[in-house]
Scaffold this motif. Sequence first.
Motif, short mmCIF file in Angstrom:
data_model
loop_
_atom_site.label_atom_id
_atom_site.label_comp_id
_atom_site.label_asym_id
_atom_site.label_seq_id
_atom_site.Cartn_x
_atom_site.Cartn_y
_atom_site.Cartn_z
N HIS A 164 12.72 11.32 4.97
CA HIS A 164 14.11 11.69 4.79
C HIS A 164 14.41 12.11 3.35
N ARG A 165 13.64 11.54 2.42
CA ARG A 165 13.80 11.89 1.01
C ARG A 165 13.09 13.20 0.65
N GLY A 166 12.48 13.85 1.68
CA GLY A 166 11.90 15.17 1.42
C GLY A 166 10.40 15.22 1.39
N THR A 167 9.72 14.08 1.52
CA THR A 167 8.27 14.08 1.47
C THR A 167 7.70 14.42 2.86
N THR A 168 6.70 15.28 2.88
CA THR A 168 6.03 15.61 4.13
C THR A 168 5.19 14.38 4.55
N VAL A 169 5.31 13.98 5.82
CA VAL A 169 4.57 12.81 6.27
C VAL A 169 3.67 13.19 7.45
N LEU A 170 2.40 12.79 7.34
CA LEU A 170 1.46 13.00 8.42
C LEU A 170 0.88 11.63 8.78
N MET A 171 1.11 11.20 10.02
CA MET A 171 0.67 9.86 10.41
C MET A 171 -0.27 9.95 11.62
N ALA A 172 -1.53 9.54 11.37
CA ALA A 172 -2.49 9.48 12.47
C ALA A 172 -2.31 8.13 13.14
N ALA A 206 0.84 -1.21 0.00
CA ALA A 206 0.00 0.00 0.00
C ALA A 206 0.87 1.25 0.00
N ILE A 207 1.97 1.21 0.75
CA ILE A 207 2.89 2.35 0.80
C ILE A 207 3.55 2.55 -0.57
N ALA A 208 3.95 1.44 -1.18
CA ALA A 208 4.56 1.53 -2.51
C ALA A 208 3.58 2.15 -3.50
N ARG A 209 2.32 1.72 -3.43
CA ARG A 209 1.32 2.26 -4.34
C ARG A 209 1.12 3.77 -4.11
N ALA A 210 1.20 4.16 -2.82
CA ALA A 210 1.01 5.57 -2.50
C ALA A 210 2.22 6.41 -2.92
N LEU A 211 3.38 5.74 -3.05
CA LEU A 211 4.62 6.47 -3.36
C LEU A 211 4.91 6.58 -4.85
N VAL A 212 4.33 5.67 -5.63
CA VAL A 212 4.81 5.48 -7.01
C VAL A 212 4.63 6.73 -7.87
N HIS A 213 3.66 7.59 -7.55
CA HIS A 213 3.51 8.80 -8.35
C HIS A 213 4.22 9.99 -7.69
N ARG A 214 5.15 9.71 -6.77
CA ARG A 214 5.97 10.73 -6.11
C ARG A 214 5.13 11.86 -5.52
N PRO A 215 4.35 11.56 -4.47
CA PRO A 215 3.48 12.58 -3.88
C PRO A 215 4.29 13.59 -3.07
N ARG A 216 3.74 14.78 -2.88
CA ARG A 216 4.41 15.78 -2.04
C ARG A 216 4.13 15.50 -0.57
N ILE A 217 2.91 14.97 -0.30
CA ILE A 217 2.50 14.75 1.08
C ILE A 217 2.08 13.29 1.23
#
Lengths: 251, 297
Positions: A204-212, A166-177
């Motif tokens: 660490h690669r620069g993406t803003t992360v918000l984790m509930a 699921a994380i890979a799928r969320a990352l593949v289009h290089r999201p900002r957040i």
Amino acid sequence: MSVAVAERSAAPPQHALRPVISFHGVSKVYPNGTEALRDVDLAIHQGDFCFLVGPSGAGKSTLVRLLIRDEAPSTGRIFIDGQEVSRMSHRKLPKLRRKFGIVFQDYKLLTRRTVAQNVAFALQVTRPGQRHLREKVEEVLWIVGLEDKLDKFPDELSGGEQQRVAIARALVHRPRIFLADEPTGNLDPDTSWGIVQLLLQINHRGTTVLMATHNREVVDLVRRRVIAIDNGRVVRDEAEGSYLREGTATL
Amino acid sequence: MRQVLASLWFALHSAGQNFRRNLGVSLAGVFTMGLIIFLVGGSLLFTHSVDTVLQGQEQNASHLKIYLSDNASLAAITNFESRLKDDPRVISVTFETKDQAKQQASQNPSISSALAVLGSNPLPASLNLDVRKLTYLSQFNAEAKAMPIVDSTTPTDYNSDVIGKLNTVITVIEWVGAIIAIILLTISIVIIMNTIRTAVYSRRTEIEIMKLVGATDWFVRWPFILEGMLGGLLAAIFSGAVVFGAYRLFVQAAQGNLLSVPFDARYTITLLIVLLVGGVAVGAFGSFLGVRRFLSA
């Protein structure tokens, strides 16, 4: 040890002037009368890593849904990347959502597609005709450590591995957040820790992360910014916080 | 261009894939649609056949004799006859003289002997009309009555009773056919919408994910609409074939009996095309409605 008031939401100097996410006096009342959020003000900058903590029903999920404009706020304004989303037209939502990578507690994988197909799906539906699809999918699966599971189906994977897909799928289009709504809710402590390590690596690669999250151990170990929500209000916002208010048993 | 082709390929590919993967639900939908298309097609063909038969009856009944007064001048009669000939409602007009009327009537022996007793010919000359529609008969009857050259005691052989009844039967059958068609159409749209909604519901996760990663509404819709069109097409092909076969059997069986129903090839082909286009259109529209609810956020 108590946190000085001055430390509250202190922004490190390397931040850009404009926050990537900002809430101004946001409230959300559902049609049934439930007041999910009350007068929330928030600013999250590019490259931040934030925990969103609070009991069930506190308003964490509502906040996430407001961000991706799954819901519109009742009052107040929300800006993503300087763009007001609280009054955004339905037609513009797809573009807004492409700025986000989102994972949930229940993974939301397509059980009849392989790991690689699940990840590729995100690119196929947002960028049809994308070149080098396979390479991009393989690269992102390598990042999450599943490069040897490309052709497995979700059912053949453990819970932690499914969340990595699921994380890979969320990352593949290089999201900002990157938004993670209770990503470790169904996982054992060791696996949870692995997932959080992965999110830190993404940050660490620069993406803003918000984790509930509800995961006290993780929050206390990582020591990053903590935004605590209780009863629809932001009750605490610390730059290097813990799950509970220091030295107390409350949020 | 590359993007458009890729989108199209994605839509086609996932439509086919979804259809196969959810074969049970898909076939249930196709079966329901097929059944309704069969009912619509069947009832249309049936109404058409009944209509054809009744129209034949109507043609037989569409005769009118206008009796002419004995002292009408030949010029006035010719004038009236040519006016009738030019009337678009009229198929043909023939003039029947008194002698021809007598000859015609003499074929009946009792009338023949009565005529012999009388010595003179009491039968009037007449203009015999063939009109295109039954309803025109009453109009010509009324017009004839107003003509001075027409026999004032018995202007025509118009029998309002019989013609009125035949007219009522035709009207009733046409109305019943129309009402049945409307009911079937309403039922079909509701059933198809629900069937497709069930099919869409079983794939809500997929729609949810598509929306989450930022797919546009049309991108989400197309695979479902194509799938609906595919289902509608299959349903129309199967039920069209069944309707066609049943119609042929019906025509053959009817010809064995007294009722002769002609095999109307042109109507049948038009109907089959309408069923195909209708099946595809209803499938697409049903899918559009079915997906709509899952896109409204």
